[in-house]
Design an enzyme around this catalytic site. Structure first.
Site, short mmCIF file in Angstrom:
data_model
loop_
_atom_site.label_atom_id
_atom_site.label_comp_id
_atom_site.label_asym_id
_atom_site.label_seq_id
_atom_site.Cartn_x
_atom_site.Cartn_y
_atom_site.Cartn_z
N GLY A 193 -23.95 19.99 36.69
CA GLY A 193 -23.53 20.44 35.36
C GLY A 193 -22.10 20.01 35.12
O GLY A 193 -21.76 18.83 35.27
N GLU A 248 -17.56 29.18 40.23
CA GLU A 248 -18.99 29.38 40.07
C GLU A 248 -19.41 30.84 40.31
O GLU A 248 -20.54 31.11 40.66
CB GLU A 248 -19.76 28.45 41.01
#
Length: 168
Positions: free
Chosen positions: A5, A77
């Site tokens: 991503g 994350e």
């Protein structure tokens, strides 16, 4: 470490090596909520995670990093993502190596799950957070995937829904 991503195009960490790579058995989906980057707790955005998919190949970028870099990546994350071991296929040489990938599975509290593509596109178009607009995240990812030679049907279909028509 495998990025699929924003880790493809927003590289805010030191690395020793970067190479186009792929992993088998996964597909990219805009099914993870983002209340810390591309949305807010009151109005989360949608970002990508990986969903198991037999026979599929997900392209991205592999980074060789020092172990200390994971402290930064774990923080970046943090919104529902966990590190999982994965076999990476590096570049055109088809060299297979061990690595890790961050995946936000359906058991995390920020998981939004599947929705009709048009609904996902509307959600992405209106979401905004501390890291910018959710729309920009999608458009940057679509361009980054084209640059590495990946035509991800899910990402590019969403991109098409958010791009103004050339004949308007």
């Amino acid at each position: 470490m495998f990025g699929y991503g924003s880790l493809i195009y927003k590289v805010d960490f030191p690395f020793l090596q970067r190479e186009v790579a792929s992993i088998r058995g996964w597909q990219r989906r805009f099914w993870q909520g983002s209340h810390d980057h591309r949305g807010t707790p009151e109005s989360p955005g949608r970002v990508v995670t990986l969903i198991p998919a037999r026979g599929r190949v997900c392209m991205g970028v592999a980074y060789l990093v020092e172990h200390a870099v994971f402290e930064h990546l774990d923080h970046r994350e943090k919104n529902g993502y966990q590190r999982f071991p994965v076999q990476l296929t590096l570049g055109k040489a088809d060299q297979v190596t061990e690595g890790v990938v961050y995946v936000a599975d359906q058991d995390n509290p920020a998981f939004l799950g599947s929705a009709p593509l048009e609904e996902v596109a509307r959600h992405i178009n209106r979401a905004h957070g501390p890291s910018g607009s959710n729309r920009d995240y999608l458009l940057h990812l679509a361009e980054a995937l084209r640059e590495i030679g990946d035509n991800d049907p899910h990402v590019h279909a969403l991109e098409a829904l958010l791009q103004p028509s050339a004949d308007k």
